[in-house]
Design an enzyme around this catalytic site. Sequence first.
Site, PDB file in Angstrom:
ATOM      1  N   GLY A  71       0.806  -1.206   0.051  1.00  0.00           N
ATOM      2  CA  GLY A  71      -0.014   0.064   0.034  1.00  0.00           C
ATOM      3  C   GLY A  71       0.877   1.259   0.028  1.00  0.00           C
ATOM      4  N   GLN A 179      -7.840  -0.057   4.077  1.00  0.00           N
ATOM      5  CA  GLN A 179      -8.546  -0.534   5.081  1.00  0.00           C
ATOM      6  C   GLN A 179     -10.225  -0.919   4.532  1.00  0.00           C
ATOM      7  OE1 GLN A 179      -7.769  -1.601   7.986  1.00  0.00           O
ATOM      8  NE2 GLN A 179      -5.525  -0.699   8.361  1.00  0.00           N
ATOM      9  N   CYS A 325       2.820   1.510  11.149  1.00  0.00           N
ATOM     10  CA  CYS A 325       4.086   1.926  10.704  1.00  0.00           C
ATOM     11  C   CYS A 325       4.528   2.931  11.885  1.00  0.00           C
ATOM     12  CB  CYS A 325       4.135   2.868   9.528  1.00  0.00           C
ATOM     13  SG  CYS A 325       3.295   1.729   8.077  1.00  0.00           S
TER      14      CYS A 325
END
Length: 386
Positions: A71, A179, A325
Amino acid sequence: MERIYMDHAATTPMDKRVAEAMTPIFTEVFGNPSSVHAFGRLARQYLDSARRTLARSIQAREKEMIFTSGGTEADNLAIIGTAMANRDKGNHIITTMQEHHAVLDAVQYLEEQGFHVTYLPVNETGIVSVDKLKEALTDETIVVSVMYVNNETGVIQPIEAIGSLLKDHQAMFHTDAVQAFGLLDIDVNREGIDMLSASAHKINGPNGIGVLYAGDDIAMASMQFGGEQERKRRPGTENIPAAVGFKRALELAMEYKLVRNDVYEQYKQTFLEALANHNIRYYVNGDAEQTVPSIVNISFPGTNVETLLTNFDLDGVAASSGSACTAGSVEPSHVLAAMFGRGDERITNSIRFSFGAFNTIDNVSEAADRVAEIIKRLTNERRQET
């Protein structure tokens, strides 16, 4: 003690059926899909089949799907690649203050290259205002990036309304749908989406592969060099086993989408009701009527994120303070700061719980019991200290 995984928004366990689909590809389909011989043609067949499946799921065309490493790369390619290729039309980018860092860091890079970026605010429910977006648009705007579902709160953004607003504007509309992909019904044509990012590891597929949908008419500069793969937009030999895994994961996600949504909603309500039954004081962050069922972001007054996560982990409950992250950091959530302001205590006492394949109604209930006991202990300790 059973360890309970409630961090599916960060990453999901690979479905065994996905692993089974990938396993023979590693040894039996080793040709380069760019080669013209039989070995290469066989690899190309698997790659094209995966591409078709991904395209159909969002009502796109096969040639509009670009395989990436995940992504993050898809977001970077969409935003930076499109901005660089369309600089002759303007230098203005619009995004929101609560985007994933894959988007925020990309637009920050563009700022360093001389682009002008507008960061739209969100309200306390975590939703961006279409009217404010309209006000921010100029003749120089070339890219608008608004995430489909927020990764920390699960709030669904007004994507179709934004797409409608931009229909007659030169700006390309990108959405980070990591998501949402495989969980919500997405139609890029109906919703006016020009570019869309998704990732396999969020839907029980393999790590290391994502996809960028980009309309056939979009000018996009490549960010890598060295080959003509992916219609020259993303050079490099494609990862055939991962593509097969992505395809199988998406097939399963689409097949069980309605059932999973109902089950995840049940998990969410069970978790919240259990906290209430324990008389835990908490607040749900985000518009409860406009969120995906798999994510709930909860503020626990009188606590702090670092202590909560440490105690949850010691008691066998895996949760998160937000984006995976930045999970190693205890810095305040930029998403919640955008919603409530940097002085609000909710930005440092909120936890994201996200449901998925590793959950059952029993372990969700057990997790809630453990969380409740931890909250009671921590808040009692704080009262005694003061």
